[in-house]
Design a protein around this motif. Structure first.
Motif, PDB file in Angstrom:
ATOM      1  N   MET A  78       0.823  -1.202   0.000  1.00 39.89           N
ATOM      2  CA  MET A  78       0.000   0.000   0.000  1.00 39.89           C
ATOM      3  C   MET A  78       0.863   1.261   0.000  1.00 39.89           C
ATOM      4  SD  MET A  78      -3.088   1.057  -0.207  1.00 39.89           S
ATOM      5  CE  MET A  78      -4.235  -0.204   0.343  1.00 39.89           C
TER       6      MET A  78
ATOM      7  N   PRO B  53      -8.894  -0.630  -4.269  1.00 45.01           N
ATOM      8  CA  PRO B  53      -8.485   0.702  -4.721  1.00 45.01           C
ATOM      9  C   PRO B  53      -8.356   0.756  -6.237  1.00 45.01           C
ATOM     10  CG  PRO B  53      -6.606  -0.472  -3.806  1.00 45.01           C
ATOM     11  CD  PRO B  53      -7.805  -1.339  -3.565  1.00 45.01           C
TER      12      PRO B  53
ATOM     13  N   ASP C 162      -7.339   5.129  -2.596  1.00 42.43           N
ATOM     14  CA  ASP C 162      -7.177   3.974  -1.723  1.00 42.43           C
ATOM     15  C   ASP C 162      -8.141   3.961  -0.544  1.00 42.43           C
ATOM     16  OD1 ASP C 162      -6.113   6.115  -0.401  1.00 42.43           O
ATOM     17  OD2 ASP C 162      -4.294   5.097   0.274  1.00 42.43           O
TER      18      ASP C 162
END
Length: 973
Positions: free
Chosen positions: A297, A340, A335
């Protein structure tokens, strides 16, 4: 003490990155989950977040978010939220609807106030009244003032979303998301589509609350220096009243496609916007799989910075350099949802250029993934991300709320709530891979984007008939509904309209209002909070320093007095400001300069600041170049400062043209979102020099200048370059320059010799201009037209010129006016999303404004009756609450960099410690005399004030027809 009989301590962990002890609990009875973050931050935060996945675009989650704050079991008043706005020291107070969740966060530095906010919010979330009348007011209803007239739709959210759908940029962003997730909750509009909102029933609305507003579906965050044990006691008092349920609120995963899809939508435009002009916009969007690994991420967020995060980022530069469009759309990595997505695009393109932009995006990404990304670009992006994570500078937004939302990115979907809060390990892993030569970001591009067939290309084109067609569709729907009613049904709608208005106009019982917890005047500090400041001269330049704990970061500002510039050059100033950091220098192009800034500092930028001086003696006007760096990189920061202010490539015609096109396109796409600011700026511009300059440099006047400037660059570039060069020669120099440093004393002392060398390396510079700026008061009423579905209405005057002398008590009267009369008349009864008034106490300029307003003349009538409301006086309870609310804005929470810059602004505007303390004492001693004094001034505003409206051509023509052409019509879009 970490144990509590009602809660199971699931996990305890010290998180050094946020200087907090984290305790994660689960409520034994209901399953509610609680993240308790214990630290020394005085800006305490509470928030409850609920999964609220909508099934359609009726806006049920959004309307419910508004409605639960309109009275609850313990606090049965119409607007407890507004009572808190009026009489709290909150540093944050709001609620937000997202695609799959609704959040209710609050923050305050005052402990008693904090507990008051928490209790009102808990009661609102779990025990709201949510009557049918509240549903009609906040959501939608038929309005019929008499049995003969046509019905209309009214409702706060209904009109808010009409405004949102009037913004092409917002519409494109929403359609882009919806296009990727047709089978899940992300494929509907949680905010509500105005065409679908009237399909929502009260029964479904109530059921939605009972399903999702429950402790079993709650994720609660506490943050700050309050008592950790009391946090759990507060929650148990509410949670114990519920039994565990299964809310069935999980968001399913969107099934993947094996081929891309195309979507074409239109937006409402004026006829002048079509016919060969570049008015279309496009995005290319990729849905990713669910990301549960913190390293992945973080890497994807850094990839956004690598690709489009700066004007020199390779994908952004390729798009702008192509000439296909005028500026980027809202490009980047989204996100905040379970799956996402990446989105990239351009606005200001030809209708048939969508496929060309798509092909360019894919080709550029393919090239970067094969040939590699410039290592300096990667280094800059990683350093920028690391600096931001370590600095943890959230500005005026409370850090605890930012951490709450960061945690939700994992926690809401059943994953670790603490993982997103720790960044050292994932950051180190990324840096180690890069150091080992791994193609981290090239691989991400290939894996998540290029090899990903779950892609949409969304083209949005201008339609000059859309506004009229949508208006006709709405009218036909209303007429059909009205025709389906018999006489009794029509009478019932009219009666319901009258009853709702009567309820909206009725006051709350004093005993109910008394239940709203509040502070007392005795709880308020009598003295202002001091910000340290030292003044000295360094090489002939005024130096201001602020000894504050900044965790090893030096914040450095240089100011250049705009009194050096004549009025003929001022319109070029915003372009000059951008050019300083976005054109490169004689030694490095702007890509290399941008990389250098990112690799060695926390950021460098420039902005303008304008204000009437406190004593009324003219305008304080400055250009600031601002930057920040760790102490070991201050030399790099000063070197960059020197290069950008003395050597920016003002001859870079192509780059400067791109910036002008971007600014023009940015104004056009954001107009519907900032309409209240536009009309306020425009109406004030007729009354004071500072406001006039602000409008020239950022309002409609500047937009018109930008359109002309494009032609100038094409036809007479030497004149444009000469203007920019003249600005630099007049503005940049030691004469009229100031320096401002915020850091601890050790860093300030170490910086002083380097700072002296920097100053002496600059030219002397020019003296003040003798030409002046050319301001002459010229108030006029004006109708600004654009193809929107709602209006933005302002009315204003200069109260000082009308003989009124503002005091601290005036601010209390305005606070009361905004949180009672304006809220009730413009928002609750009028159906606008917002309405307020504001006074610049230095200039004396005052303006009423409305936001996303279905009305026009009716709103002006509301403004004109404000004085009568104030003349009626104010009760002691409302007076005290308004005093508290104003003190809350005076004592707003500031991080160290904001403290240092705020102190400088006070200095430059002549706002002394003594003057601010006097104002505080006037606030604390406010009385009905202040209300009546303002009322007398507003009587004159009603008679002589000027009106500026941003709205549709139809709405403005109708107003002119009714009021004898009182608005001069100016076409904006």
């Amino acid at each position: 003490m970490s144990e509590h009989p009602a809660f199971e301590l699931v996990r305890e962990q010290q998180i050094g990155e946020i200087s907090s002890l984290a305790r994660f609990y689960r409520h034994k009875k209901t399953g509610a989950e609680v993240l308790s973050l214990i630290n020394e931050d005085e800006n305490k935060v509470f928030g409850v977040t609920l999964k609220t996945p909508p099934e359609d675009s009726t806006g049920v989650a959004h309307i419910l978010e508004h409605s639960v704050l309109c009275g609850s079991r313990k606090y049965p008043v119409k607007k407890p939220f507004v009572e808190l706005l009026k009489g709290s020291l909150h540093t944050f107070l709001n609620a937000m609807t997202f695609s799959d969740k609704t959040a209710y966060p609050v923050a305050s530095q005052n402990l008693k106030d904090f507990y008051n906010l928490v209790d009102v919010y808990l009661d609102a979330v779990y025990f709201p009244l949510i009557t049918e009348d509240t549903f009609r007011q906040e959501g939608w209803h038929y309005e019929l003032d008499n049995t003969q007239g046509p019905m209309v739709f009214k409702g706060v959210v209904f009109n808010e979303m009409k405004g949102a759908y009037s913004s092409p940029a917002a519409l494109l962003g929403k359609v882009s998301q919806l296009s990727l997730y047709p089978d899940t909750t992300y494929g509907v509009n949680s905010g509500g589509d105005p065409k679908a909102i009237p399909d929502l029933t009260y029964e479904y609305f109530k059921d939605f609350h009972s399903r999702f507003y429950h402790p079993s579906n709650s994720r609660v965050v506490f943050y700050g220096d309050d008592d950790p044990a009391k946090r759990l006691d507060i929650l148990e008092a509410y949670f114990s009243q519920f039994e565990r349920i299964d809310p069935k609120a999980d968001v399913p995963l969107q099934k993947r496609w094996n081929a891309p899809r195309q979507v074409h939508e239109t937006y409402a435009a004026s006829p002048d916007e079509v016919g060969g002009k570049k008015t279309a916009m496009v995005t290319v969007n990729w849905m990713l799989d669910e990301i549960t690994d913190p390293e992945a991420m973080l890497a994807l967020n850094i990839l956004e910075s690598v690709l489009v995060g700066t004007p020199a980022a390779p994908l952004r530069k390729a798009l702008i350099d192509s000439g296909l469009g005028e500026g980027l759309t809202g490009s980047g990595f989204a996100d905040g949802i379970r799956q996402p997505y990446f989105t990239f695009g351009l606005k200001g393109i030809a209708d048939d250029a969508g496929s060309k932009v798509q092909d360019l995006i894919i080709a550029t990404l393919d090239y970067l993934s094969r040939e590699g990304i410039d290592p300096k670009t990667i280094e800059a992006a990683v350093n920028t991300a690391e600096f931001a994570l370590r600095e943890n500078n959230t500005g005026s937004f409370p850090r605890g709320i930012a951490l709450m939302f960061r945690s939700m990115g994992s926690w809401l979907y059943g994953h670790d709530p603490l993982a997103p809060l720790s960044f050292e390990a994932p950051l180190k892993a990324i840096k180690d891979k890069l150091a080992a030569g791994e193609r981290v970001f090239e691989t991400l591009i290939r894996t998540h984007i290029l090899n990903n067939p779950h892609r949409t290309t969304v083209l949005l084109t201008a339609d000059p008939n859309k506004a009229a067609e949508e208006s006709a569709e709405e009218r036909a729907r209303l007429d059909e509904a009205q025709q389906a009613l018999d006489a009794a049904g029509i009478a019932a709608v009219a009666e319901q309209t009258a009853r709702l208005k009567a309820l909206q106009e009725a006051g709350d019982p004093p005993e109910a209002l008394a239940r709203i917890p509040t502070l007392t005047l005795a709880d308020l500090p009598r003295a202002n909070k001091a910000i340290p400041i030292a003044r000295e001269e360094l090489e002939g330049v005024s130096l201001y320093t602020h000894d504050l704990p900044t965790s090893g970061v030096v914040y450095l500002d240089f100011g250049f007095n705009l009194d050096r510039l004549p009025g003929r050059l001022m319109p070029y100033l915003p372009l000059f400001i951008r050019a300083l950091t976005q054109t490169g220098t004689s030694r490095e192009d702007f890509v290399s300069l941008t990389q250098r800034i990112g690799r060695t500092t926390g950021g460098v930028g420039a902005n303008r600041w304008l204000s009437t001086r406190r004593d009324g003696a003219g305008t304080a006007a400055w250009l600031f170049v601002r930057g920040k760096a760790t102490t070991d990189h201050v030399g790099d920061l000063l070197s960059i400062f020197h290069d950008v202010i003395t050597d920016a490539r003002l001859d870079n015609r192509e780059r400067i043209k791109q910036m002008v096109l971007e600014s023009k396109a940015g104004f056009e796409s954001s107009l519907a979102g900032m309409g209240n600011g536009i009309v306020s700026m425009r109406v004030r511009a007729g009354f004071s020099e500072a406001d006039w300059l602000n409008e020239k440099l950022g309002g409609v006047s500047h937009y018109f200048f930008l359109k002309d400037l494009i032609a100038q660059i094409e036809g007479n570039w030497p004149a444009v370059q000469a203007a920019l060069e003249e600005i630099r020669s007049l503005l940049i120099g030691r004469s009229g320059m100031i320096a401002n440093v915020t850091a601890d004393n050790f860093a300030i002392a170490a910086l002083r010799p380097e700072l002296a060398r920097f100053i002496t390396g600059l030219p002397v510079g020019a003296g003040p201009s003798l030409e002046g700026w050319g301001f002459e008061p010229s108030p006029q009423s004006e109708g600004l037209t654009f193809p929107g579905q709602v209006n933005y209405v302002a009315k204003g005057a200069n109260l000082k010129e009308l003989g009124f002398a503002p005091t601290g008590g005036t601010a209390v009267a305005i606070k009361h006016l905004n949180t009672t009369y304006m809220w009730d008349k413009v928002r609750v009864q009028g159906g606008a999303y917002g309405g307020s008034s504001g006074l610049d106490p230095f200039a004396g300029t005052f303006a009423f404004t409305s936001y996303r307003d279905p009305n026009l003349l009716g709103t002006i009538d509301v403004y004109d009756k404000a004085s009568a409301f104030l003349k009626a006086g104010v009760g002691e309870q409302d007076l005290v609450r308004s005093v508290i609310g104003v003190i809350g804005t005076v004592d707003t929470y500031r991080l160290p960099d904001a403290k240092g810059f705020t102190s400088l602004i006070w200095e430059l505007s002549g706002d002394t410690d003594e003057a601010r303390q006097q104002r505080r004492e006037e606030i604390l001693s406010a009385s009905n005399r202040d209300f009546k004094a303002l009322a007398e001034a507003l009587d004159q505003v009603a008679r002589t004030g000027q009106v500026v409206v941003l709205g549709s051509e139809t709405a403005i023509k109708a107003a002119n027809d009714e009021r004898g052409g009182f608005l001069k019509v100016t076409k904006v879009l």
